[in-house]
Design a protein around this motif. Structure first.
Motif, PDB file in Angstrom:
ATOM      1  N   ILE A 232      42.114  37.162  41.101  1.00 56.65           N
ATOM      2  CA  ILE A 232      41.506  37.704  42.314  1.00 56.65           C
ATOM      3  C   ILE A 232      42.244  37.178  43.538  1.00 56.65           C
ATOM      4  O   ILE A 232      42.458  35.970  43.672  1.00 56.65           O
ATOM      5  N   THR A 233      42.618  38.087  44.420  1.00 57.58           N
ATOM      6  CA  THR A 233      43.263  37.704  45.683  1.00 57.58           C
ATOM      7  C   THR A 233      42.495  38.318  46.841  1.00 57.58           C
ATOM      8  O   THR A 233      41.821  39.348  46.684  1.00 57.58           O
ATOM      9  N   ILE A 234      42.601  37.701  47.988  1.00 61.20           N
ATOM     10  CA  ILE A 234      41.922  38.226  49.168  1.00 61.20           C
ATOM     11  C   ILE A 234      42.485  39.593  49.541  1.00 61.20           C
ATOM     12  O   ILE A 234      41.766  40.472  50.033  1.00 61.20           O
ATOM     13  N   GLU A 235      43.775  39.797  49.240  1.00 67.48           N
ATOM     14  CA  GLU A 235      44.404  41.091  49.547  1.00 67.48           C
ATOM     15  C   GLU A 235      43.797  42.210  48.692  1.00 67.48           C
ATOM     16  O   GLU A 235      43.508  43.309  49.187  1.00 67.48           O
ATOM     17  N   SER A 236      43.611  41.938  47.393  1.00 69.39           N
ATOM     18  CA  SER A 236      43.042  42.966  46.513  1.00 69.39           C
ATOM     19  C   SER A 236      41.583  43.257  46.872  1.00 69.39           C
ATOM     20  O   SER A 236      41.130  44.406  46.819  1.00 69.39           O
TER      21      SER A 236
END
Length: 304
Positions: A232-236
């Motif tokens: 999980i990334t903040i961008e996704s």
């Protein structure tokens, strides 16, 4: 095991007192939980407090209840309630018998006075609608009537405050029968947010930080809850709700008062604690299922 939830409907019933808890359990059935809902009447002819008539409903005397079943009694129009307290002696004896069988008896709003009349509130903490707190204490001086709480659980007697607090009590009952994550799904399906009284269990990450109405933040919270083992990334996450990473971080913090990372870590720790109760799972497996980079990272965070 299929759990039984029984509703006894008094005359002049307050509709939300009945429909709120009933809808909680119906939503639980929609999500696959096996429940048996049954409905009985206090008198032969039943209509609601606003005059809506009910069809033919069997008498409460026909209900077959056993230990561990749940009995819900919704509140009624107060003028009618006063008359019922003087006339429905068979019903009060029946309630006392249900208590002896260890049926879990739940009152919504002023239906707590029925329980008091049956002798079930003596030396017990309880609550009712704020308008009737003083009256209930006067009528049943041995009861320990609490104000400003949503619901109270005492042994097998549960009482809740007025109207919508019946939904909170029903959600809490459902949590007893399932788990916090399942209750979160039900609450979200009903577009309500699970609140708790000081008598209830400690807060849980699945249900905390939900007392807001931002749909994008709710979407992110739902995704995080259901996808802990994925990267999980903040961008996704920002892409999912069509905003920038910076803006998502801002609105998430404004809505929940914590950061996305703190919320995600809380979710991962909660799941890790649950998985640790299974002796067949290794610490490496648990770390992988919860999205930690390594077992060492999980152990370090658990120590904190």
């Amino acid at each position: 095991m299929v759990r039984k939830i029984v509703f006894v409907i008094p005359p002049a019933v307050e509709l939300l007192d009945l429909a709120g808890p009933m809808q909680v359990f119906e939503e639980a059935k929609f999500y696959g939980f096996e429940l048996e809902l049954e409905f009985y009447s206090l008198q032969n002819s039943i209509s609601s407090a606003v005059g809506l008539p009910f069809g033919n409903i069997p008498s409460f005397l026909e209900a077959e209840l056993k230990q561990g079943d749940f009995l819900f009694i919704p509140g009624v129009d107060f003028e009618v309630l006063e008359k019922l307290l003087e006339t429905e002696l068979i019903f009060f004896d029946w309630l006392a018998n249900c208590y002896q069988k260890q049926v879990i008896i739940c009152s919504v709003c002023n239906a707590a006075l029925f329980l008091g009349k049956a002798g079930l509130l003596d030396n017990r903490e309880c609550t009712t609608h704020w308008r009737r707190v003083e009256l209930m204490q006067m009528l049943f001086p041995k009861a320990k009537v609490l104000n400003d709480v949503l619901f109270v659980k005492s042994d097998t007697i549960y009482t809740s405050a007025g109207i919508s607090a019946g939904i909170d009590l029903a959600l809490s009952v459902l949590e007893e029968l399932t788990n916090p994550l399942f209750v979160n799904k039900v609450a979200r399906g009903l577009v309500v947010y699970h609140r708790r009284s000081h008598q209830h269990t400690q807060a849980n990450i699945y249900l905390d930080y939900r007392n807001h109405i931002n749909p994008k933040v709710h979407q992110i919270q739902d995704y995080l809850t259901e996808n802990l083992s994925t990267e999980i990334t903040i961008e996704s996450l920002a892409s999912m709700v069509n905003t920038s990473p910076r803006n998502l971080s801002r609105i998430f913090k404004e809505a929940t008062q914590i950061t996305i990372l703190d919320f995600l870590t809380g979710l991962r720790l909660e799941k890790a604690k649950t998985l640790k109760s299974n002796p067949e799972y290794t610490i490496d497996y648990i770390a992988a299922q919860c999205g930690f980079k390594s077992a060492r990272q999980l152990q370090r965070i658990l120590k904190k």
